[in-house]
Design a protein around this motif. Sequence first.
Motif, PDB file in Angstrom:
ATOM      1  N   THR B  48       0.343  -1.210   0.305  1.00 31.66           N
ATOM      2  CA  THR B  48       0.098   0.020  -0.089  1.00 31.66           C
ATOM      3  C   THR B  48       1.025   0.783   0.373  1.00 31.66           C
ATOM      4  O   THR B  48       0.707   1.378  -0.755  1.00 31.66           O
ATOM      5  N   LEU B  49       1.963   1.434   0.842  1.00 31.35           N
ATOM      6  CA  LEU B  49       2.865   2.127   0.827  1.00 31.35           C
ATOM      7  C   LEU B  49       3.541   2.606  -0.556  1.00 31.35           C
ATOM      8  O   LEU B  49       3.758   4.308  -1.208  1.00 31.35           O
ATOM      9  N   GLU B  50       3.808   1.348  -1.537  1.00 32.27           N
ATOM     10  CA  GLU B  50       4.315   2.074  -2.161  1.00 32.27           C
ATOM     11  C   GLU B  50       3.463   2.440  -3.335  1.00 32.27           C
ATOM     12  O   GLU B  50       4.018   3.402  -3.756  1.00 32.27           O
ATOM     13  N   HIS B  51       2.369   1.650  -3.580  1.00 34.06           N
ATOM     14  CA  HIS B  51       0.985   1.901  -4.627  1.00 34.06           C
ATOM     15  C   HIS B  51       0.498   3.851  -4.375  1.00 34.06           C
ATOM     16  O   HIS B  51       0.727   4.118  -4.762  1.00 34.06           O
ATOM     17  N   VAL B  52       0.771   4.155  -2.786  1.00 31.18           N
ATOM     18  CA  VAL B  52       0.682   5.560  -2.536  1.00 31.18           C
ATOM     19  C   VAL B  52       2.088   6.397  -2.953  1.00 31.18           C
ATOM     20  O   VAL B  52       1.662   8.147  -2.677  1.00 31.18           O
ATOM     21  N   GLY B  53       3.281   6.120  -3.507  1.00 33.68           N
ATOM     22  CA  GLY B  53       4.821   6.760  -3.905  1.00 33.68           C
ATOM     23  C   GLY B  53       4.953   7.326  -2.491  1.00 33.68           C
ATOM     24  O   GLY B  53       6.128   7.365  -2.420  1.00 33.68           O
ATOM     25  N   PHE B  54       5.160   6.245  -1.365  1.00 27.10           N
ATOM     26  CA  PHE B  54       6.201   6.925   0.200  1.00 27.10           C
ATOM     27  C   PHE B  54       6.660   5.559   0.251  1.00 27.10           C
ATOM     28  O   PHE B  54       7.437   5.803   1.091  1.00 27.10           O
ATOM     29  N   VAL B  55       6.605   4.895  -0.575  1.00 29.15           N
ATOM     30  CA  VAL B  55       7.851   3.388  -0.334  1.00 29.15           C
ATOM     31  C   VAL B  55       8.096   3.457  -1.503  1.00 29.15           C
ATOM     32  O   VAL B  55       7.478   2.862  -2.540  1.00 29.15           O
ATOM     33  N   GLU B  56      10.001   3.280  -2.159  1.00 26.46           N
ATOM     34  CA  GLU B  56      10.170   2.485  -3.489  1.00 26.46           C
ATOM     35  C   GLU B  56      10.685   0.947  -2.602  1.00 26.46           C
ATOM     36  O   GLU B  56      11.046   0.656  -2.230  1.00 26.46           O
ATOM     37  N   GLN B  57      10.737   0.012  -3.507  1.00 21.67           N
ATOM     38  CA  GLN B  57      11.248  -0.597  -3.932  1.00 21.67           C
ATOM     39  C   GLN B  57      12.390  -1.474  -4.934  1.00 21.67           C
ATOM     40  O   GLN B  57      12.294  -1.405  -5.824  1.00 21.67           O
ATOM     41  N   ASP B  58      13.392  -1.299  -3.644  1.00 25.03           N
ATOM     42  CA  ASP B  58      14.668  -1.902  -5.209  1.00 25.03           C
ATOM     43  C   ASP B  58      14.613  -3.716  -5.993  1.00 25.03           C
ATOM     44  O   ASP B  58      14.635  -4.345  -4.690  1.00 25.03           O
TER      45      ASP B  58
END
Lengths: 254, 254
Positions: B48-58
């Motif tokens: 969810t945090l990735e989806h809203v742009g608050f988190v990214e994954q390498d």
Amino acid sequence: MSHVPGLIQSIERSSAVLRLLAAGRLRVKEIADALDLPKSTAHSILRTLEHVGFVEQDTRTARYRLGRGLLELGEDGLDLNELRGRALNWADALAARGGEEVRIGALRDGHVVVVHHVFRPDDSVQSLDTGHLLPPHATALGKVLLAYNAPAVEVAVRAGLEAYTRRTLTLPRDLARSLTETRERGWSLSVEEWEAGRAGIAAPVRSFGGLVVGAIGVSGPVERLCDTRRQARPALVEHVTATARAITRDLAGS
Amino acid sequence: MSHVPGLIQSIERSSAVLRLLAAGRLRVKEIADALDLPKSTAHSILRTLEHVGFVEQDTRTARYRLGRGLLELGEDGLDLNELRGRALNWADALAARGGEEVRIGALRDGHVVVVHHVFRPDDSVQSLDTGHLLPPHATALGKVLLAYNAPAVEVAVRAGLEAYTRRTLTLPRDLARSLTETRERGWSLSVEEWEAGRAGIAAPVRSFGGLVVGAIGVSGPVERLCDTRRQARPALVEHVTATARAITRDLAGS
DNA sequence: CGGCACGTGCGACATTGTCGCACGCAGCCC
DNA sequence: GGGCTGCGTGCGACAATGTCGCACGTGCCG
């Protein structure tokens, strides 16, 4: 309102609230209107964000703004004085009830910083340990803090696991196993890993969302803390873990 | 795990995740261990945090880190080109189905920026309007954007509500009432407030968590957009709002 | 002073978040 | 090279939690 299944709706909404507040200070009603949410829902989100420090409210204008906890996200939101202030009475009670010396500590720069130390009730000669640094991998306090901090484990392993006694865990694999056990049981044990003849039991203190921000532990002679098989005495474990939970509840209520 | 009733647990957990990532890059398992959560739960939060742009994954290391959406929180996370790219086909379809010219816009510095403009299908002489600025308080596009942006309303009122026609809303109270109606129905109407003889209908385009990031609207002669009582024609309202919802779904899927 | 709007908090219950499980993939060791 | 282990991801059942109507107290305005 288009919400994607599999994503956590309340977290999405909180992200929208933070974005709104990044653009300016707003009242509950304005946030509710912006997102087409009932006032109560918006208020619940704001109350939670306020609680975790990501949002603050100006009591005079009732307007909400971004909070220090978000603007200074690198800080873990709990300074050592606050940890000490919240935990010291519980530490004193644990020393009285458990009959052993007690320390409260937190991880800072790869070391355990002791923020509070209580002598064992019966002992007359003690060296006060506050402000002292302990090695994380060899002490119960340190091991319980490492158990929930993977980067700190990597740092410790890279620096080398120094042997303080012949029982200190010096192999990364051994430390990892000990930390996994710690997580599984919810408390750590160190038997002659830091000082010969002495043992320690410690449990984590948590903040919002489950974040580990410190630990509380007892230490003393092996024969007092452990049974004949060098396992932690259950009564003492219960005292330590109950105290950690009490401090955690105290912090949650803040 | 001590969670205070009345606070939203998932938001608290997401704040803890963000704090962990502020201290360093972590894998799902490490975050799950740190917070004593099942891997799946930690993964749902991260997704969810990735989806809203608050988190990214390498993707190479599988480690998560804080994302641009959080580091640059002041930006609304959707640039005008992306809005245009996502919405332009829907706008073309609306013009074909509704038979009127269509604009897509967003609020920037107190003005409506038109990011896409579709001529009315039957018209031969049109001036392309992209990049143009429209006054928010007098246009349907602008009014629907203001309805969900209280600070922008304050700015407009403070600057003075300029009269473009004799029907432009120039009193703050009148504008506020119109914006409240807009929110209640989910679309805005402007009848000869911007140009004599012309009307507009517009609906909001939303992003994650319900954040309004743009609007889509039609405009044309009053007698085509409205009935004899100068109310919006329901069929056209339905086309506009359905298109706005479709764009919103498109954005949610990103 | 009365009416209205707002912020806050309670509690019922519908919805959503939780999380066990399964699977595919990658890495390691024999 | 194969087997094992651990990890990240995603599905879906259902229990728990988030949602949100309602009530109340406070402050503002006419």
